[in-house]
Design a protein around this motif. Structure first.
Motif, PDB file in Angstrom:
ATOM      1  N   GLY A   1       0.928  -1.122  -0.036  1.00 14.57           N
ATOM      2  CA  GLY A   1       0.024   0.038   0.121  1.00 14.57           C
ATOM      3  C   GLY A   1       0.826   1.307  -0.044  1.00 14.57           C
ATOM      4  O   GLY A   1       0.547   2.243   0.319  1.00 14.57           O
ATOM      5  N   ASP A   2       2.186   1.008  -0.381  1.00 13.86           N
ATOM      6  CA  ASP A   2       3.234   2.234  -0.421  1.00 13.86           C
ATOM      7  C   ASP A   2       3.695   2.266  -1.653  1.00 13.86           C
ATOM      8  O   ASP A   2       4.016   1.294  -2.466  1.00 13.86           O
ATOM      9  N   ILE A   3       3.867   3.436  -2.267  1.00 11.65           N
ATOM     10  CA  ILE A   3       4.179   3.602  -3.659  1.00 11.65           C
ATOM     11  C   ILE A   3       5.633   3.375  -3.759  1.00 11.65           C
ATOM     12  O   ILE A   3       6.237   2.771  -4.808  1.00 11.65           O
ATOM     13  N   PHE A   4       6.457   3.583  -2.988  1.00 11.93           N
ATOM     14  CA  PHE A   4       7.646   3.448  -3.116  1.00 11.93           C
ATOM     15  C   PHE A   4       8.141   1.832  -2.917  1.00 11.93           C
ATOM     16  O   PHE A   4       8.914   1.183  -3.246  1.00 11.93           O
ATOM     17  N   ASN A   5       7.311   1.227  -1.876  1.00 11.90           N
ATOM     18  CA  ASN A   5       7.594  -0.152  -1.670  1.00 11.90           C
ATOM     19  C   ASN A   5       7.044  -0.777  -2.915  1.00 11.90           C
ATOM     20  O   ASN A   5       7.554  -2.031  -3.198  1.00 11.90           O
TER      21      ASN A   5
ATOM     22  N   VAL B   1      15.788  -2.057 -21.200  1.00 11.02           N
ATOM     23  CA  VAL B   1      14.209  -1.305 -21.147  1.00 11.02           C
ATOM     24  C   VAL B   1      13.860  -1.262 -19.699  1.00 11.02           C
ATOM     25  O   VAL B   1      13.250  -0.193 -19.282  1.00 11.02           O
ATOM     26  N   ASN B   2      14.055  -2.309 -18.907  1.00 12.48           N
ATOM     27  CA  ASN B   2      13.442  -2.407 -17.666  1.00 12.48           C
ATOM     28  C   ASN B   2      14.451  -1.445 -16.713  1.00 12.48           C
ATOM     29  O   ASN B   2      13.751  -0.642 -15.869  1.00 12.48           O
ATOM     30  N   ILE B   3      15.827  -1.275 -16.761  1.00 12.80           N
ATOM     31  CA  ILE B   3      16.290  -0.378 -16.129  1.00 12.80           C
ATOM     32  C   ILE B   3      15.881   1.133 -16.276  1.00 12.80           C
ATOM     33  O   ILE B   3      15.726   1.978 -15.427  1.00 12.80           O
ATOM     34  N   ILE B   4      15.674   1.512 -17.556  1.00  9.11           N
ATOM     35  CA  ILE B   4      15.329   2.622 -17.884  1.00  9.11           C
ATOM     36  C   ILE B   4      13.930   2.864 -17.539  1.00  9.11           C
ATOM     37  O   ILE B   4      13.698   4.166 -16.695  1.00  9.11           O
ATOM     38  N   SER B   5      12.914   1.910 -17.572  1.00 12.53           N
ATOM     39  CA  SER B   5      11.684   2.177 -16.863  1.00 12.53           C
ATOM     40  C   SER B   5      11.662   2.457 -15.243  1.00 12.53           C
ATOM     41  O   SER B   5      10.968   3.136 -14.771  1.00 12.53           O
ATOM     42  N   SER B   6      12.512   1.519 -14.603  1.00 14.38           N
ATOM     43  CA  SER B   6      12.661   1.650 -13.327  1.00 14.38           C
ATOM     44  C   SER B   6      13.267   3.091 -12.902  1.00 14.38           C
ATOM     45  O   SER B   6      12.640   3.667 -12.043  1.00 14.38           O
ATOM     46  N   ALA B   7      14.227   3.581 -13.616  1.00 12.21           N
ATOM     47  CA  ALA B   7      14.617   5.051 -13.407  1.00 12.21           C
ATOM     48  C   ALA B   7      13.579   5.816 -13.391  1.00 12.21           C
ATOM     49  O   ALA B   7      13.553   6.913 -12.691  1.00 12.21           O
ATOM     50  N   LEU B   8      12.677   5.807 -14.278  1.00  7.15           N
ATOM     51  CA  LEU B   8      11.560   6.685 -14.852  1.00  7.15           C
ATOM     52  C   LEU B   8      10.616   6.621 -13.531  1.00  7.15           C
ATOM     53  O   LEU B   8       9.957   7.449 -13.116  1.00  7.15           O
ATOM     54  N   PHE B   9      10.551   5.562 -13.038  1.00  4.25           N
ATOM     55  CA  PHE B   9       9.745   5.159 -11.977  1.00  4.25           C
ATOM     56  C   PHE B   9      10.054   5.960 -10.740  1.00  4.25           C
ATOM     57  O   PHE B   9       9.307   6.657 -10.107  1.00  4.25           O
ATOM     58  N   VAL B  10      11.437   5.754 -10.293  1.00 12.37           N
ATOM     59  CA  VAL B  10      11.998   6.634  -9.200  1.00 12.37           C
ATOM     60  C   VAL B  10      11.671   8.140  -9.366  1.00 12.37           C
ATOM     61  O   VAL B  10      11.331   8.669  -8.658  1.00 12.37           O
ATOM     62  N   ILE B  11      11.932   8.713 -10.859  1.00  7.41           N
ATOM     63  CA  ILE B  11      11.884  10.056 -11.089  1.00  7.41           C
ATOM     64  C   ILE B  11      10.264  10.464 -10.812  1.00  7.41           C
ATOM     65  O   ILE B  11      10.025  11.533 -10.186  1.00  7.41           O
ATOM     66  N   THR B  12       9.310   9.509 -11.239  1.00  3.73           N
ATOM     67  CA  THR B  12       7.833   9.917 -10.910  1.00  3.73           C
ATOM     68  C   THR B  12       7.441   9.947  -9.501  1.00  3.73           C
ATOM     69  O   THR B  12       6.755  10.590  -9.180  1.00  3.73           O
ATOM     70  N   VAL B  13       7.900   8.978  -8.943  1.00  2.12           N
ATOM     71  CA  VAL B  13       7.742   8.939  -7.211  1.00  2.12           C
ATOM     72  C   VAL B  13       8.216  10.048  -6.923  1.00  2.12           C
ATOM     73  O   VAL B  13       7.428  10.801  -5.871  1.00  2.12           O
ATOM     74  N   ALA B  14       9.472  10.489  -7.205  1.00  5.49           N
ATOM     75  CA  ALA B  14       9.941  11.794  -6.776  1.00  5.49           C
ATOM     76  C   ALA B  14       9.272  13.013  -6.947  1.00  5.49           C
ATOM     77  O   ALA B  14       8.919  13.918  -6.066  1.00  5.49           O
ATOM     78  N   TYR B  15       8.441  13.240  -8.225  1.00  5.90           N
ATOM     79  CA  TYR B  15       7.613  14.280  -8.439  1.00  5.90           C
ATOM     80  C   TYR B  15       6.749  14.234  -7.524  1.00  5.90           C
ATOM     81  O   TYR B  15       6.122  15.113  -7.070  1.00  5.90           O
ATOM     82  N   LEU B  16       5.865  12.883  -7.502  1.00  2.00           N
ATOM     83  CA  LEU B  16       4.755  12.863  -6.845  1.00  2.00           C
ATOM     84  C   LEU B  16       5.036  13.181  -5.145  1.00  2.00           C
ATOM     85  O   LEU B  16       4.417  13.714  -4.565  1.00  2.00           O
TER      86      LEU B  16
END
Lengths: 143, 493
Positions: free
Chosen positions: B127-131, B165-180
């Motif tokens: 229930g946690d976005i970073f988790n 592909v997955n490393i790039i998308s994971s990095a994007l995930f971190v960036i998105t969580v940072a924005y949020l």
């Protein structure tokens, strides 16, 4: 052809002392983690650093004789320690990973705070040492 | 026991760790992982029942209250997906015993298998976005190991692409969580949702919503971001392929479902339009692929993309009907994709090829295989008594109700073309004059058939017993439609 003796004496003698100091410092960092910068990750990495120094000064065989562990098992043990620490709270009906601490009167050290979080950190420490050494040994062995 | 909802994550985790110690003892590995996956099924079934009776289960890990610690939330949706995952895992495991080969089994196949299940179950439960990110990584790390395990040339080549592909998308995930995080200042999903509704979804939140769509679209193979999937899924051995096809993309789809119904539901005009467009494009793109190829692996792989599109279309419509349909279709698709992958695995192990031109007349020697394949093909297309029907019916109904006639019509037509693509395998491969193949072993086919037969039975029960299953599914959809239920359960106000 006669093999030329490499003379690593200077390196090896310094390594004996330095590796010891690095190990002590990594232990210090590991124990300091709760109240100061440090902890299982950096402690483990630095311990692995000490072993890597031994690897550089001696060779893979010697180091394997000094530390006769399969480092994959070290990492797995660390994981197991971390998980079991988390599950320790099940005995007390508390949520997973709940940790406890208390103050104890220890010989030599006096009043000391002991926390179960350290047990978890031991797990992290073992995983980091295990994984780092596995990576380095695997790459080192490869032809 | 308050930690009960953790067990579907914890059991495979401990199993995975213990199996590392037994890496050279294959028999012990099989027994331990078999028993643990059966107990995971049992535990998750009990969990589903518990949620049916008592509502959403939450666990504040390490006793920190909701927004401050990591909260694990098991609502009906995640519990059902965890149960489905456990079933898929168990059957794939049974299949692996006979097909993966000792070389791979000795090199940590089963530990990686278990860690993959940890990641998937964790991603469904958190229930946690970073988790969620962390569990994604657990899942992906295990999948990297599984995709490259064996080290054949094609695996090495495709795993590089997959990794990249997955490393790039994971990095994007971190960036998105940072924005949020910089906008709302919290990581707990229920709390994020509350904060977003306080500020009523300004433009930046919509930007973040689209970024999440890109991230999860890369993981879940939504149309323009699905370019990596056909190649990468073609590489690993069949049980791994089945596991990937059934679980990995569905975690991405689940995450889109969760974020779009729980977090970004205030200003849906823009996001749902994009989601619907991408969904329909995924369906079309997947269908083109599925119809174009005469390679049985590729046909099933492109059908994954079609199914992702159908589920996403249900999410984009956002009515009770369509969301219920999406949940139903998601569960059905996880089961049926595993069945199909395992079945084509058997076909390939008989014939030694995946090219459709080189296969014919299998029905003479292998009638059981043929009819199981026929049933699962009908189920995939959504023929009434089988499990694919109700989900798609509800999605189409929702689409028509919401006035998205074009989308709903495309979903309907897609069924026909899916049927065409899959019947191509049946007609060309099973009918016609029988051929003899090298390396045919009839005995091994019988043991390999156990797993797909179990799956097809479950899938038929899911379709025939839809009346009994429906309350569970609609309870799952209820949380999606009314996020307040979820938020109240987590924040306990």
């Amino acid at each position: 052809m006669r093999k030329i003796d490499t003379n690593d004496m200077l390196l090896q003698v310094t390594t004996k002392i330095t590796a010891f100091i690095i190990l002590l410092f990594s232990l210090h960092l590991f124990l300091a983690g709760h109240n100061n910068p440090g902890g299982g990750f950096i402690g483990g990495l630095m311990s692995a650093g000490a072993v890597v120094l031994l690897l550089l000064a001696y060779d893979l065989k010697t180091v394997r004789r000094i530390l006769p562990f399969n480092f994959i098992y070290v990492a797995a043990t660390g994981l197991l320690v971390a998980i079991l620490t988390g599950m320790g709270s099940f005995l007390f009906g508390a949520p997973f990973l709940s940790h406890a601490f208390d103050y104890f009167q220890l010989p030599f050290l006096g009043k000391t705070e002991l926390a179960t979080a350290v047990l978890f950190d031991i797990g992290v420490y073992l995983v980091v040492v295990g994984i780092t050494m596995t990576i380095i040994q695997t790459i080192g062995e490869k032809e | 026991m308050i930690n009960f909802l953790l067990l579907p994550i914890l059991i495979p985790l401990i199993t995975g760790v213990i199996l590392i110690f037994f890496s050279k003892n294959i028999i012990a590995q099989r027994w331990i992982s078999g028993i643990s996956s059966l107990s995971t099924i049992a535990v998750s079934a009990i969990l589903v029942q518990k949620i049916r009776q008592d509502g959403i289960q939450t666990l504040d890990v390490s006793s920190w209250d909701a927004p401050f610690g990591i909260t694990l939330v098991s609502d009906m949706l995640s519990a059902l997906l965890v149960l489905t995952t456990s079933i898929v895992a168990c059957t794939t495991l049974i299949y692996s015993f006979r097909s993966i080969g000792q070389e791979r089994e000795r090199f940590y196949y089963y530990p990686c298998f278990n860690f993959l299940i940890v990641g998937v179950n964790g991603a469904f439960t958190t229930g946690d976005i970073f988790n969620l990110f962390v569990f994604f990584e657990v899942m992906l790390m295990a999948s990297y190991a599984l995709i490259v395990l064996g080290g054949t040339k094609i695996q090495l080549r495709e795993s590089i692409k997959y990794l990249l592909v997955n490393i790039i998308s994971s990095a994007l995930f971190v960036i998105t969580v940072a924005y949020l995080y910089s906008v709302v200042g919290t990581l707990n999903m229920a709390h994020i949702s509350q904060r977003i509704s306080e500020v009523d979804q300004p433009g930046i939140i919509t930007v973040i919503a689209i970024l999440f769509l890109v991230v999860f679209g890369l993981k879940g193979a939504v149309f323009p971001l699905s370019f990596w999937l056909p190649g990468s899924y073609n590489a690993p051995p069949i049980p791994v392929m089945a596991l990937f096809g059934a679980l990995l993309t569905k975690v991405g789809v689940y995450s889109i479902m969760r974020t779009y119904t729980l977090l970004f539901y205030h200003d849906t005009g823009y996001t749902s339009k994009i989601l619907a467009t991408l969904a329909i494009l995924s369906i079309i793109f997947g269908l083109i692929g599925a119809l174009a190829f005469a390679d049985i692996k590729k046909i099933i792989i492109y059908n994954i993309i079609v199914a992702v599109g159908v589920i996403l279309f249900g999410i984009s419509v956002m009515t009770t009907d369509s969301l219920t349909g999406s949940v139903f279709y998601l569960i059905h698709d996880m089961l049926i994709k595993t069945t199909l992958f395992l079945l084509i695995g058997i076909i390939i192990s008989i014939t030694g090829t995946s090219k459709l031109q080189e296969i014919s007349g299998l029905i003479k020697k292998y009638p059981g295989l043929a009819w199981t394949f026929f049933l699962s093909a009908l189920s995939l297309a959504g023929i009434p008594p089988l499990s694919g029907f109700i989900g798609k019916l509800l999605i189409v109904k929702g689409g028509f109700e919401a006035g998205n006639y074009l989308g709903a019509a495309i979903v309907l037509i897609s069924s026909l073309l899916i049927l065409l693509s899959i019947m191509k395998i049946f007609i060309n491969g099973f009918w016609g004059t029988p051929r003899s193949y090298e390396g045919e072993k009839k005995a091994s086919v019988k043991t390999l058939m156990i797993a797909p037969i179990i799956l097809i039975i479950i899938s038929i029960l899911l379709g025939v017993g839809a009346q009994a299953v429906y309350p569970y599914i609609s309870q799952a959809a209820e949380t999606l439609v009314k996020p307040e239920i979820y938020i109240d359960a987590v924040l306990k106000e």
